[in-house]
Design a protein around this motif. Sequence first.
Motif, PDB file in Angstrom:
ATOM      1  N   ILE A 173      -4.494   1.458  -4.502  1.00  0.00           N
ATOM      2  CA  ILE A 173      -3.815   1.914  -3.285  1.00  0.00           C
ATOM      3  C   ILE A 173      -2.383   1.394  -3.239  1.00  0.00           C
ATOM      4  CG2 ILE A 173      -5.924   2.148  -1.907  1.00  0.00           C
ATOM      5  CD1 ILE A 173      -5.069  -0.613  -0.604  1.00  0.00           C
ATOM      6  N   PHE A 208      -8.451   7.174  -3.117  1.00  0.00           N
ATOM      7  CA  PHE A 208      -7.253   6.719  -3.827  1.00  0.00           C
ATOM      8  C   PHE A 208      -7.626   5.974  -5.104  1.00  0.00           C
ATOM      9  CE2 PHE A 208      -4.506   7.773  -0.320  1.00  0.00           C
ATOM     10  CZ  PHE A 208      -3.244   7.869  -0.890  1.00  0.00           C
ATOM     11  N   ARG A 232      -9.586   5.135   1.106  1.00  0.00           N
ATOM     12  CA  ARG A 232      -9.255   4.109   0.107  1.00  0.00           C
ATOM     13  C   ARG A 232     -10.004   4.377  -1.191  1.00  0.00           C
ATOM     14  NH1 ARG A 232     -10.854  -0.793  -2.039  1.00  0.00           N
ATOM     15  NH2 ARG A 232      -9.228  -2.369  -2.146  1.00  0.00           N
ATOM     16  N   TYR A 268      -1.329   6.412   1.895  1.00  0.00           N
ATOM     17  CA  TYR A 268      -2.557   5.738   2.317  1.00  0.00           C
ATOM     18  C   TYR A 268      -2.370   5.096   3.686  1.00  0.00           C
ATOM     19  CZ  TYR A 268      -6.310   2.280   2.440  1.00  0.00           C
ATOM     20  OH  TYR A 268      -7.379   1.501   2.814  1.00  0.00           O
ATOM     21  N   SER A 282       0.829  -1.208   0.000  1.00  0.00           N
ATOM     22  CA  SER A 282       0.000   0.000   0.000  1.00  0.00           C
ATOM     23  C   SER A 282       0.855   1.245   0.000  1.00  0.00           C
ATOM     24  CB  SER A 282      -0.907   0.031   1.237  1.00  0.00           C
ATOM     25  OG  SER A 282      -1.832  -1.014   1.200  1.00  0.00           O
ATOM     26  N   CYS A 283       0.409   2.255  -0.713  1.00  0.00           N
ATOM     27  CA  CYS A 283       1.057   3.561  -0.728  1.00  0.00           C
ATOM     28  C   CYS A 283       1.258   4.019   0.717  1.00  0.00           C
ATOM     29  CB  CYS A 283       0.161   4.536  -1.483  1.00  0.00           C
ATOM     30  SG  CYS A 283       0.582   6.273  -1.303  1.00  0.00           S
ATOM     31  N   ALA A 307      -3.626  12.601   0.117  1.00  0.00           N
ATOM     32  CA  ALA A 307      -3.900  11.705   1.246  1.00  0.00           C
ATOM     33  C   ALA A 307      -4.171  12.504   2.518  1.00  0.00           C
ATOM     34  CB  ALA A 307      -2.731  10.746   1.456  1.00  0.00           C
TER      35      ALA A 307
END
Length: 173
Positions: free
Chosen positions: A114, A107, A104, A67, A63-64, A156
Amino acid sequence: MVENEQEILDRAYDKGFEYERKYGYCSQAVLSAIQDIFGGIDDEVIQASHSLAGGGSLDGDGSCGGYSGAMMAISAFFGRKKDQFGEGDVADWMYSSKLSRIVREEFIDEYGSIICNDIQKEVFGKSYNLWDPQQFEAFEEAGGHDDKCPGVTGNAAKWTAKVLLDEGIEPSL
């Protein structure tokens, strides 16, 4: 609802963008932006998020980090505490997960995913191996910390701030 919501969202974006641009580590940048605006996040939480950047351990396939930082920020306000283990039912301790799903969806709407590498492909047109010195240099030359990742991180932070405002968390400015 806060009267100057857009100003707060803009401030969250700007702080997230600037922290990522200057210092890197998107997870920490999101948490720091939210801490600056709302308080409620201990420095140890920011420290604990360090290795979540770049998809986790800078590997890109998770996951980023922006995020991940957003989820940590939301959980700092709405997550279950250790002394609450075993209390209540599932619905009682799922609330932070429900709120994190809002970010989420933002994103996915904006970047299609994500996952860090997928977001890089969307933003840069390709993904980079940040452990490879030549690819890292190419990442930087492509705007990695000029505007690309800072833009994702700013979003974000903004989306996280929106969730907090919608849930009645007041800025501590």
